[in-house]
Design a protein around this motif. Structure first.
Motif, PDB file in Angstrom:
ATOM      1  N   ALA A  37       1.921  16.290  -5.217  1.00  0.00           N
ATOM      2  CA  ALA A  37       0.637  15.816  -4.691  1.00  0.00           C
ATOM      3  C   ALA A  37       0.418  14.398  -5.198  1.00  0.00           C
ATOM      4  CB  ALA A  37      -0.493  16.728  -5.137  1.00  0.00           C
ATOM      5  N   THR A  38       0.261  13.459  -4.281  1.00  0.00           N
ATOM      6  CA  THR A  38       0.061  12.067  -4.654  1.00  0.00           C
ATOM      7  C   THR A  38      -1.197  11.532  -3.978  1.00  0.00           C
ATOM      8  OG1 THR A  38       1.438  11.311  -2.816  1.00  0.00           O
ATOM      9  CG2 THR A  38       2.533  11.663  -4.932  1.00  0.00           C
ATOM     10  N   GLY A  39      -1.731  10.455  -4.522  1.00  0.00           N
ATOM     11  CA  GLY A  39      -2.931   9.882  -3.947  1.00  0.00           C
ATOM     12  C   GLY A  39      -3.006   8.382  -4.160  1.00  0.00           C
ATOM     13  N   SER A  40      -3.332   7.675  -3.106  1.00  0.00           N
ATOM     14  CA  SER A  40      -3.556   6.229  -3.185  1.00  0.00           C
ATOM     15  C   SER A  40      -4.160   5.781  -1.866  1.00  0.00           C
ATOM     16  CB  SER A  40      -2.235   5.485  -3.443  1.00  0.00           C
ATOM     17  OG  SER A  40      -2.464   4.086  -3.525  1.00  0.00           O
ATOM     18  N   LYS A  41      -5.145   4.908  -1.934  1.00  0.00           N
ATOM     19  CA  LYS A  41      -5.743   4.407  -0.701  1.00  0.00           C
ATOM     20  C   LYS A  41      -4.793   3.441   0.002  1.00  0.00           C
ATOM     21  CE  LYS A  41     -10.632   4.876  -1.830  1.00  0.00           C
ATOM     22  NZ  LYS A  41     -11.946   4.185  -1.914  1.00  0.00           N
ATOM     23  N   THR A  42      -4.917   3.369   1.302  1.00  0.00           N
ATOM     24  CA  THR A  42      -4.069   2.468   2.081  1.00  0.00           C
ATOM     25  C   THR A  42      -4.188   1.041   1.567  1.00  0.00           C
ATOM     26  OG1 THR A  42      -4.397   3.901   4.001  1.00  0.00           O
ATOM     27  CG2 THR A  42      -3.517   1.698   4.421  1.00  0.00           C
ATOM     28  N   VAL A  43      -5.417   0.622   1.268  1.00  0.00           N
ATOM     29  CA  VAL A  43      -5.663  -0.616   0.530  1.00  0.00           C
ATOM     30  C   VAL A  43      -6.727  -0.308  -0.513  1.00  0.00           C
ATOM     31  CG1 VAL A  43      -6.429  -3.021   0.613  1.00  0.00           C
ATOM     32  CG2 VAL A  43      -5.112  -2.071   2.526  1.00  0.00           C
ATOM     33  N   GLY A  44      -6.390  -0.508  -1.783  1.00  0.00           N
ATOM     34  CA  GLY A  44      -7.320  -0.213  -2.856  1.00  0.00           C
ATOM     35  C   GLY A  44      -7.520  -1.398  -3.776  1.00  0.00           C
ATOM     36  N   LYS A  45      -8.116  -1.130  -4.931  1.00  0.00           N
ATOM     37  CA  LYS A  45      -8.409  -2.205  -5.890  1.00  0.00           C
ATOM     38  C   LYS A  45      -7.143  -2.917  -6.371  1.00  0.00           C
ATOM     39  CE  LYS A  45     -10.658   0.628  -8.523  1.00  0.00           C
ATOM     40  NZ  LYS A  45     -11.414   1.214  -9.669  1.00  0.00           N
ATOM     41  N   ASP A  46      -6.044  -2.181  -6.399  1.00  0.00           N
ATOM     42  CA  ASP A  46      -4.785  -2.750  -6.878  1.00  0.00           C
ATOM     43  C   ASP A  46      -3.883  -3.230  -5.749  1.00  0.00           C
ATOM     44  OD1 ASP A  46      -5.507  -2.202  -9.532  1.00  0.00           O
ATOM     45  OD2 ASP A  46      -4.784  -0.132  -9.342  1.00  0.00           O
ATOM     46  N   GLY A  47      -4.421  -3.285  -4.534  1.00  0.00           N
ATOM     47  CA  GLY A  47      -3.628  -3.760  -3.408  1.00  0.00           C
ATOM     48  C   GLY A  47      -3.255  -2.646  -2.450  1.00  0.00           C
ATOM     49  N   PRO A  48      -2.256  -2.872  -1.592  1.00  0.00           N
ATOM     50  CA  PRO A  48      -1.875  -1.875  -0.596  1.00  0.00           C
ATOM     51  C   PRO A  48      -1.158  -0.681  -1.228  1.00  0.00           C
ATOM     52  CG  PRO A  48      -0.342  -3.702  -0.536  1.00  0.00           C
ATOM     53  CD  PRO A  48      -1.449  -4.103  -1.477  1.00  0.00           C
ATOM     54  N   PHE A  49      -1.142   0.406  -0.500  1.00  0.00           N
ATOM     55  CA  PHE A  49      -0.463   1.642  -0.920  1.00  0.00           C
ATOM     56  C   PHE A  49       0.968   1.305  -1.348  1.00  0.00           C
ATOM     57  CE2 PHE A  49      -0.712   6.365  -0.129  1.00  0.00           C
ATOM     58  CZ  PHE A  49       0.528   6.679  -0.678  1.00  0.00           C
ATOM     59  N   PRO A  50       1.391   1.688  -2.563  1.00  0.00           N
ATOM     60  CA  PRO A  50       2.759   1.391  -3.013  1.00  0.00           C
ATOM     61  C   PRO A  50       3.796   2.094  -2.124  1.00  0.00           C
ATOM     62  CG  PRO A  50       1.368   2.066  -4.847  1.00  0.00           C
ATOM     63  CD  PRO A  50       0.602   2.372  -3.595  1.00  0.00           C
ATOM     64  N   LEU A  51       4.676   1.323  -1.547  1.00  0.00           N
ATOM     65  CA  LEU A  51       5.635   1.886  -0.605  1.00  0.00           C
ATOM     66  C   LEU A  51       6.592   2.865  -1.280  1.00  0.00           C
ATOM     67  CD1 LEU A  51       6.197   1.749   2.398  1.00  0.00           C
ATOM     68  CD2 LEU A  51       7.899  -0.044   1.945  1.00  0.00           C
ATOM     69  N   ASP A  52       6.907   2.647  -2.564  1.00  0.00           N
ATOM     70  CA  ASP A  52       7.799   3.580  -3.242  1.00  0.00           C
ATOM     71  C   ASP A  52       7.139   4.947  -3.420  1.00  0.00           C
ATOM     72  OD1 ASP A  52       5.965   2.640  -5.095  1.00  0.00           O
ATOM     73  OD2 ASP A  52       7.415   2.474  -6.731  1.00  0.00           O
ATOM     74  N   LEU A  53       5.810   4.956  -3.607  1.00  0.00           N
ATOM     75  CA  LEU A  53       5.081   6.219  -3.707  1.00  0.00           C
ATOM     76  C   LEU A  53       5.075   6.939  -2.361  1.00  0.00           C
ATOM     77  CD1 LEU A  53       3.344   8.134  -5.420  1.00  0.00           C
ATOM     78  CD2 LEU A  53       1.342   6.798  -4.742  1.00  0.00           C
ATOM     79  N   TRP A  54       4.894   6.185  -1.285  1.00  0.00           N
ATOM     80  CA  TRP A  54       4.981   6.755   0.067  1.00  0.00           C
ATOM     81  C   TRP A  54       6.349   7.404   0.285  1.00  0.00           C
ATOM     82  CZ3 TRP A  54       2.034   7.313   4.542  1.00  0.00           C
ATOM     83  CH2 TRP A  54       2.761   7.592   5.708  1.00  0.00           C
ATOM     84  N   SER A  55       7.397   6.666  -0.037  1.00  0.00           N
ATOM     85  CA  SER A  55       8.759   7.150   0.196  1.00  0.00           C
ATOM     86  C   SER A  55       9.060   8.394  -0.639  1.00  0.00           C
ATOM     87  CB  SER A  55       9.768   6.045  -0.125  1.00  0.00           C
ATOM     88  OG  SER A  55       9.568   4.930   0.718  1.00  0.00           O
ATOM     89  N   LYS A  56       8.623   8.382  -1.891  1.00  0.00           N
ATOM     90  CA  LYS A  56       8.872   9.535  -2.765  1.00  0.00           C
ATOM     91  C   LYS A  56       8.152  10.778  -2.250  1.00  0.00           C
ATOM     92  CE  LYS A  56       8.446  11.177  -7.529  1.00  0.00           C
ATOM     93  NZ  LYS A  56       8.009  10.859  -8.911  1.00  0.00           N
ATOM     94  N   THR A  57       6.909  10.613  -1.812  1.00  0.00           N
ATOM     95  CA  THR A  57       6.128  11.751  -1.319  1.00  0.00           C
ATOM     96  C   THR A  57       6.797  12.388  -0.112  1.00  0.00           C
ATOM     97  OG1 THR A  57       4.103  10.653  -2.066  1.00  0.00           O
ATOM     98  CG2 THR A  57       3.844  12.497  -0.547  1.00  0.00           C
ATOM     99  N   LEU A  58       7.224  11.574   0.834  1.00  0.00           N
ATOM    100  CA  LEU A  58       7.894  12.116   2.016  1.00  0.00           C
ATOM    101  C   LEU A  58       9.271  12.679   1.675  1.00  0.00           C
ATOM    102  CD1 LEU A  58       5.538  10.612   3.465  1.00  0.00           C
ATOM    103  CD2 LEU A  58       7.117  10.284   5.356  1.00  0.00           C
ATOM    104  N   ALA A  59       9.955  12.052   0.713  1.00  0.00           N
ATOM    105  CA  ALA A  59      11.287  12.522   0.330  1.00  0.00           C
ATOM    106  C   ALA A  59      11.229  13.929  -0.249  1.00  0.00           C
ATOM    107  CB  ALA A  59      11.920  11.559  -0.678  1.00  0.00           C
ATOM    108  N   VAL A  60      10.264  14.168  -1.137  1.00  0.00           N
ATOM    109  CA  VAL A  60      10.165  15.485  -1.775  1.00  0.00           C
ATOM    110  C   VAL A  60       9.579  16.518  -0.819  1.00  0.00           C
ATOM    111  CG1 VAL A  60       9.126  16.816  -3.650  1.00  0.00           C
ATOM    112  CG2 VAL A  60       9.984  14.500  -4.085  1.00  0.00           C
ATOM    113  N   ASN A  61       8.422  16.206  -0.242  1.00  0.00           N
ATOM    114  CA  ASN A  61       7.676  17.204   0.522  1.00  0.00           C
ATOM    115  C   ASN A  61       8.283  17.508   1.889  1.00  0.00           C
ATOM    116  OD1 ASN A  61       5.982  17.067  -1.660  1.00  0.00           O
ATOM    117  ND2 ASN A  61       4.239  16.238  -0.553  1.00  0.00           N
ATOM    118  N   LEU A  62       8.668  16.475   2.607  1.00  0.00           N
ATOM    119  CA  LEU A  62       9.147  16.665   3.975  1.00  0.00           C
ATOM    120  C   LEU A  62      10.670  16.745   4.050  1.00  0.00           C
ATOM    121  CD1 LEU A  62       8.655  16.890   6.992  1.00  0.00           C
ATOM    122  CD2 LEU A  62       8.422  14.388   7.093  1.00  0.00           C
ATOM    123  N   THR A  63      11.336  15.700   3.594  1.00  0.00           N
ATOM    124  CA  THR A  63      12.799  15.704   3.662  1.00  0.00           C
ATOM    125  C   THR A  63      13.380  16.790   2.760  1.00  0.00           C
ATOM    126  OG1 THR A  63      12.758  13.322   4.092  1.00  0.00           O
ATOM    127  CG2 THR A  63      14.860  14.276   3.427  1.00  0.00           C
TER     128      THR A  63
END
Length: 256
Positions: free
Chosen positions: A90-116
């Motif tokens: 379970a991961t969480g991050s806004k598309t654009v937040g206080k620290d900038g855009p959603f970290p792409l590595d977090l996106w990739s990891k989430t899909l890699a574990v959960n979906l792939t």
């Protein structure tokens, strides 16, 4: 399909919903293989559950790791009849937040574990299932049950990656069921709501109680046993195929 003497591969089987599903299958006479990255916990739970369960340290995102786990399952028990996929993050991050855009590595990891990861395991388990002799009068050789989430339908703030990964599991259910129908393998998905896993135990009491009142009825968090019950029902009912079943007591998630 009857569960007695059948073999189930359960990802994320060392804890939470996966462990509870495994316990229920074993109580009904089945055998189990825990796929999990946590070797210490996995070995301990396999020992606790007795000779009907073994552990394989598996990274669901790694093809060779899953192949080795499948080979270990077949070597130990001779076949694979059920595959229940519970491993996920379970991961969480806004598309654009206080620290900038959603970290792409977090996106990739989430899909890699959960979906792939889900697809990686089910495709290799399904390959083994095709080798089974038909086990029912309808010719069923195996059953696959994947775990999505109500976030697939009502993702909350910060759940873009998580919702996409779970929505992908829902979306691939019917095509895979169609792909595997010629082999007599059924494929279904469950979409749990708020389930009372150890994650909730760390919450302050007022927050826990507030979440417990969120479902429509009954007004409580779901229990891992509730999920285990629906999984065994899906396995035993040969006419459930290509379906996604919400397990949320009528819950509809709010934006946040």
């Amino acid at each position: 399909m009857d569960i007695k003497d059948k073999v189930a591969v359960v990802t994320g089987g060392a804890s939470g919903m996966g462990l509870e599903i495994l316990k229920r299958l074993v109580s009904l006479g089945g055998k189990g293989v825990i796929f999990d990255v946590n070797a210490e916990l996995g070995e301990a739970k396999a020992k606790e559950l007795g000779d009907s369960v073994i552990f394989a340290q598996v990274d669901v995102t790694n093809e060779e790791s899953v192949k080795a786990g499948v080979a270990k399952a077949v070597e130990a028990f001779g076949a694979i009849h059920f595959n229940i996929n519970c491993a996920g993050i379970a991961t969480g991050s806004k598309t654009v937040g206080k620290d900038g855009p959603f970290p792409l590595d977090l996106w990739s990891k989430t899909l890699a574990v959960n979906l792939t990861g889900t697809f990686n395991v089910l495709r290799l388990c399904a390959e083994q299932m095709t080798k089974n002799e038909p086990l029912t009068e309808d010719g069923c050789r195996g059953v696959i049950v994947n775990t999505a989430s109500v976030a697939a339908f009502e993702g909350q703030v910060g759940q873009a990656a998580y919702s996409a990964s779970k929505g992908g599991i829902v979306g691939m259910t019917l095509p895979i069921a169609r792909d595997l129908s010629t082999f007599g393998i059924r494929v279904n998905t469950i979409a749990p709501g708020l389930i009372d896993t150890p994650m909730f135990e760390s919450l302050p009491a007022p927050v826990y109680e507030s979440l417990s009142r969120t479902p429509l009825f009954p007004q409580r968090l779901g229990r891992p046993q509730d999920i285990a019950h629906i999984v065994t029902s899906i396995i035993e009912n040969d006419y459930i195929n290509g379906e996604c079943v919400r397990m949320d007591a009528g819950l509809r998630m709010q934006p946040k």
